[in-house]
Design an enzyme around this catalytic site. Sequence first.
Site, mmCIF file in Angstrom:
data_model
loop_
_atom_site.group_PDB
_atom_site.id
_atom_site.type_symbol
_atom_site.label_atom_id
_atom_site.label_comp_id
_atom_site.label_asym_id
_atom_site.label_seq_id
_atom_site.Cartn_x
_atom_site.Cartn_y
_atom_site.Cartn_z
ATOM 1 C CG HIS A 148 -2.198 0.798 1.026
ATOM 2 N ND1 HIS A 148 -3.464 0.312 1.223
ATOM 3 C CD2 HIS A 148 -2.367 2.102 0.686
ATOM 4 C CE1 HIS A 148 -4.358 1.274 1.032
ATOM 5 N NE2 HIS A 148 -3.708 2.373 0.703
ATOM 6 C CE1 TYR A 205 -12.911 5.972 -0.082
ATOM 7 C CE2 TYR A 205 -11.536 4.963 -1.760
ATOM 8 C CZ TYR A 205 -11.856 5.157 -0.431
ATOM 9 O OH TYR A 205 -11.136 4.524 0.545
HETATM 10 C C1 BGP Z 1 -7.470 5.353 -1.524
HETATM 11 C C2 BGP Z 1 -6.338 4.789 -0.732
HETATM 12 C C3 BGP Z 1 -6.504 4.863 0.734
HETATM 13 C C4 BGP Z 1 -7.242 6.071 1.242
HETATM 14 C C5 BGP Z 1 -8.451 6.414 0.403
HETATM 15 C C6 BGP Z 1 -9.040 7.756 0.701
HETATM 16 O O1 BGP Z 1 -6.979 5.955 -2.662
HETATM 17 O O2 BGP Z 1 -6.101 3.433 -1.071
HETATM 18 O O3 BGP Z 1 -5.258 4.671 1.316
HETATM 19 O O4 BGP Z 1 -6.406 7.103 1.514
HETATM 20 O O5 BGP Z 1 -8.197 6.365 -0.963
HETATM 21 O O6 BGP Z 1 -8.362 8.739 -0.004
HETATM 22 P P1 BGP Z 1 -7.951 10.101 0.646
HETATM 23 O O7 BGP Z 1 -7.167 9.750 1.855
HETATM 24 O O8 BGP Z 1 -7.137 10.788 -0.391
HETATM 25 O O9 BGP Z 1 -9.204 10.812 0.952
#
Ligand code: BGP
Length: 477
Positions: free
Chosen positions: A124, A301
């Site tokens: 990660h 997301y």
């Molecule tokens: C993804 C990652 C995570 C986490 C998440 C939220 O891209 O795998 O590690 O960070 O997104 O993103 P952010 O922290 O930029 O809001």
Amino acid sequence: MHHPKFNDFPADFLWGAASAAYQVEGAWNEDGKGPSVWDLFTKLPGKTFEGSNGDVAVDHYHRVEEDVALMAEMGLKAYRFSVSWPRIYPNGRGEVNEAGLAFYERLIDALLAHGIEPVLTLYHWDLPQALQDEYGGWEDRRIIDDFEHYCVTLYQRFASKVKYWVSLNEQNYNLTNAYQLGTHPPAVQDRKRFFAANHIAFLANARVIKAFRQHVPNGLIGPSFAYSPAYPASCAPSDMLAFENAEEFTNLWWLDAYCFGRYPQAALAYLRETGEAPEILPGDLELLREGTPDYIGVNYYYTLTFTDNPLGGQTMQRINTTGQKGTTPSSGVPGLYKTTPNPHLETSNWDWAIDPTGMRIALRRLSSRYGLPLMITENGLGEFDKLTADGRVQDDYRIAYLQSHLKACQEAMQDGVALIGYCAWSFTDILSWLNGYQKRYGFVYVERDEQGGSLRRIKKESFHWYSQVIASGGKTL
Ligand code: BGP
């Protein structure tokens, strides 16, 4: 398609939550750990929100028992975490650091003692700095052997305890930031180098999946992909074409390589024209086909909406890292596509479109194209949370987000998708890579800000809500 009623979630559905080493552990230089690229990058001026870094993070390294006890209290069925490569090999390879392995063994044993299924992510983003210095990390094929050696160490140690494994987390998002936007280490902005490094990462991914079959024959492994399904801005053919371009360049470029062992045709043809295509050596595509995943991990997301972008038009732009709503500019590749806001969707304060139907679409697209089981390895809402004077966090907006997305999972399963589980991002509050500590995701509030804090854990409203959902097997959704 409207289903007249929801089917129940399967009894063995993995109701989970997730984290990543750099974002929670802290203890950045303890017990023999070597530095990762993030340990150095976050300390360069101006790289992260208010200079935040993961030196302490939420101190999970020293609070494993407390955190796992909270997971058990919640009734969690699965916990996804990542192993920090430089904790295991401080120099990327060579001498193994037993204290690093022992830490993860403690975590895994604690999870198993509470009946929580560990989901182990091998990578990660916290590459050992030593390998970045020695040969440029993902830009050199030597990383394939080193990554395999590190992964096999974990396979050998944990094969009997861990069934679910994630190979690379969000190779697409991480390397796009690292080599196109210059916002993740090593902060390069060069499309040719981007496609080259990305190709090497595919080879490394396939190699460790191949090795997995030998060492963990009863386990399941797959990459976690940051999937933002593309939408066309309108039914204008030019928007439809922009959407096709975006889906190929930003999604299928990875998914087809992982699952089919080839690159999508139009994108490859375009990159050959521009001279940016990766060098594919004899044997490369064979390796990809020998190392295809058992399942696809989906980090969902938001969806992105695309419109036509002329030559000389909009270029790639960095995202909103402040939480000031409406500050994300359009981003794209001239001649191919550019993003445009979707007028039908609400957004978070970081301008991420809230789109549960998009998750159902994501799951259906993946399932029907690749015919593989899927696991949601991340989904959640990053927001400003407020700890009230009486010690509560009323995150009803997060409950609404998670609930609507879990319903979308249920619908997708009724649409025929084989969904193994759902890991909400995140279990506790964490360090958001570029957005600091103020962008919170957890079920458990951690009392700290960019400067620090007591690190006290406080259960949010969403903690109790998710706990009930799990206890009811999804019936109370
Ligand atoms: C993804 C990652 C995570 C986490 C998440 C939220 O891209 O795998 O590690 O960070 O997104 O993103 P952010 O922290 O930029 O809001």
